[in-house]
Write an enzyme that holds these catalytic residues in place. Structure first.
Site, short mmCIF file in Angstrom:
data_model
loop_
_atom_site.label_atom_id
_atom_site.label_comp_id
_atom_site.label_asym_id
_atom_site.label_seq_id
_atom_site.Cartn_x
_atom_site.Cartn_y
_atom_site.Cartn_z
N HIS A 196 -3.91 6.65 2.51
CA HIS A 196 -4.53 5.39 2.13
C HIS A 196 -3.98 4.23 2.96
O HIS A 196 -4.73 3.44 3.54
CB HIS A 196 -4.31 5.15 0.64
CG HIS A 196 -5.12 4.02 0.07
ND1 HIS A 196 -4.67 2.73 0.08
CD2 HIS A 196 -6.33 4.02 -0.53
CE1 HIS A 196 -5.58 1.95 -0.49
NE2 HIS A 196 -6.59 2.70 -0.87
N ASP B 204 0.85 -1.19 0.00
CA ASP B 204 0.00 0.00 0.00
C ASP B 204 0.88 1.24 0.00
O ASP B 204 2.10 1.14 -0.14
CB ASP B 204 -0.92 -0.02 1.23
CG ASP B 204 -2.30 0.59 0.94
OD1 ASP B 204 -2.35 1.79 0.60
OD2 ASP B 204 -3.30 -0.14 1.04
N SER C 251 -11.03 -0.67 -1.51
CA SER C 251 -9.79 -0.73 -0.73
C SER C 251 -10.06 -1.03 0.73
O SER C 251 -9.29 -1.75 1.38
CB SER C 251 -9.04 0.60 -0.81
OG SER C 251 -8.18 0.66 -1.91
#
Length: 486
Positions: free
Chosen positions: A252, A220, A408
């Protein structure tokens, strides 16, 4: 002589039919006496050009009716007349402002002028360098040889490069250096931003929660390991791309890891707060804030977390098919590593995205608290299972908590469920993990498996059934609502 006094409704009906050409001062019965209508001003002061210059913006403007300045207040001077047409239409709904929207610039799907190859030997790289190829970067992969980023010579296309490399190494894989991007969707829902109570999934108490001795891999963006939600967690992070100027943001990755590993006593208790995470950040920030990782870096990142002992890998990212990525997926599955990937947020009719669409990868879609599909989630045979992924409260990049939406943020729920299965049965193959997860899933939509929800909503594994608090977080569905696509 005093101006005639007329009822306001009668005056509107009369004056709407014709405009008075000569200046006439009229006092309106039932209205503020300061609102004097000057009929001759109406044509000059009526704002019908859609530029919204009636709205005060704290600056100064001028119009044919005279200058105007503002300092944060929209009040008029008491003695200023109101335009007739504007007064007549004052109860009509305002037309929305027409703004010119800049045309969206397509994001590149690969690094220009580059290819990636896997399975080369040093002699092969030397031969390619002699042919004009530039070795941008290289790394050794166990049991597979060298993976290399190569800049093509002028006039050489992918097919010509593939033929040349395969002539040097018949088992090599060659492809473009494609980009892969984090699969976050809406950054925040204005209706429930920061409101924990509106989130349907419930975080159970952590006293005596299941301790999962499984290492979870996460590929990630950057992760803020100093965040109060993660400060006590076990996160080993390696940054594989990006210098100080182009490094990825930590928004994120921090949000994804917090769903998995949030401290038990924090505002975002994680699904598996006692797990160990080995993470790799292959992302960089390109022009215009485009956060992306190329195929070379994604392959290295997957290899890195597997070398670090990961038995299940969370891949909240998506992009085009790539033969090197397909190769590392096959080899990971052969090594009995379970890969969990977001199906992507390009829309229900979009083409499949990868790695979720590769055979052997568990593709995860997102649903809201009522079991409805996330509006931007991809649909198709690559969807294996659904998980909560709409307005999920999780850690912000620096501090605090905010809701996030996208496939996600659904993937970590399935990753956690897979980790629990592997904690109980470490020898499970990826296909066995998928079979157990889908067998336990709560059916959504059409009966049986479908291309929208896959097998249905992931449920807590029975691996830690002895605990009073299940580790996986089920979504509270509204039984009165048909959980089909809306």
């Amino acid at each position: 002589m005093a101006s005639p006094r007329l009822p306001a409704a009668l005056l509107r009906a009369t004056l709407a039919a014709s405009l008075v050409a000569a200046p006439v001062s009229l006092t309106i019965e039932g209205e503020d006496p300061r609102l004097r209508l000057i009929a001759a001003e109406a044509l000059a002061d009526d704002d019908d050009d859609d530029d919204d210059d009636d709205d005060d913006d704290g600056g100064s403007r001028s119009s044919r009716g005279g200058g105007r300045t503002g300092s944060g207040s929209s009040a008029r001077p008491d003695d200023r007349p109101i335009g007739l047409l504007r007064w007549l239409r004052r109860d009509e709904p305002q037309r929305p402002r027409r703004t010119q929207r800049a045309a969206a610039v397509p994001r590149p799907d690969r690094v220009p002028g580059e290819i990636v190859a896997i399975g080369l030997a040093p002699a092969g790289l030397s031969a390619l360098s002699a042919d004009g190829y530039v070795v941008v970067a290289e790394d050794d992969l166990p049991e597979r040889g060298t993976i290399a980023r190569l800049r093509l010579p002028a006039g050489v296309d992918l097919e010509a490069a593939r033929q040349r490399i395969v002539a040097l190494a018949p088992d090599a894989e060659v492809d473009f250096n494609h980009y892969y991007r984090p699969e976050a969707g809406d950054a925040c829902s204005a209706q429930i931003c920061g409101v924990w109570e509106s989130i349907a999934w419930q975080v159970p108490p952590r006293t005596g929660a299941c301790r999962v001795e499984v290492t979870i891999g996460v590929v990630d963006t950057g992760i803020n390991t100093e965040h109060d939600v993660l400060a006590s967690g076990r996160v080993d992070l390696a940054t594989l791309r990006g210098d100080a100027a182009s490094a990825s943001e930590r928004k994120h990755g921090t949000a994804v890891v917090a769903i998995l590993l949030g401290a038990a006593d924090s505002r975002v208790p994680g699904l598996l707060p006692d797990a160990r995470i080995v993470a790799a950040d292959p992302f960089e920030t390109g022009r215009g804030g485009d956060e992306r990782a190329d195929a070379y870096s994604v392959v290295r990142a997957i290899e890195h977390v597997i070398r670090g002992g990961a038995q299940v890998v969370n891949l909240s990212l998506a992009g085009p098919p790539n033969s090197l990525l397909a190769d590392v997926v096959r080899r990971s599955v052969d090594r009995r590593v379970t890969l969990v990937a977001a199906v992507g947020n390009a829309g229900p009719r979009a083409k499949p995205l990868y790695p979720a669409a590769y055979e052997g990868v568990i593709g995860v879609t997102a649903v809201d608290r009522r079991g409805r599909i996330y509006r931007r989630a991809l649909q198709g045979p690559q969807v294996d299972i659904a998980a909560p992924g709409v307005d999920i409260p999780t850690a912000a990049s620096i501090s605090g908590v905010r809701p996030r939406s996208g496939t996600s943020f659904a993937a970590p729920f399935v990753t956690a469920a897979a980790a629990r299965l592997l904690a109980a049965e470490p020898d499970l193959a990826p296909a066995d993990v998928l079979a157990e997860l889908t067998a336990e899933a709560r059916d959504l939509g059409a009966p049986g498996r479908d291309d929208v929800f896959g097998a249905g909503l992931v449920q807590a594994s029975e691996a830690c059934a002895a605990d009073e608090s299940p580790t996986a977080v089920p979504v509270a569905l509204d039984e009165r609502t048909d959980p089909r696509v809306q």
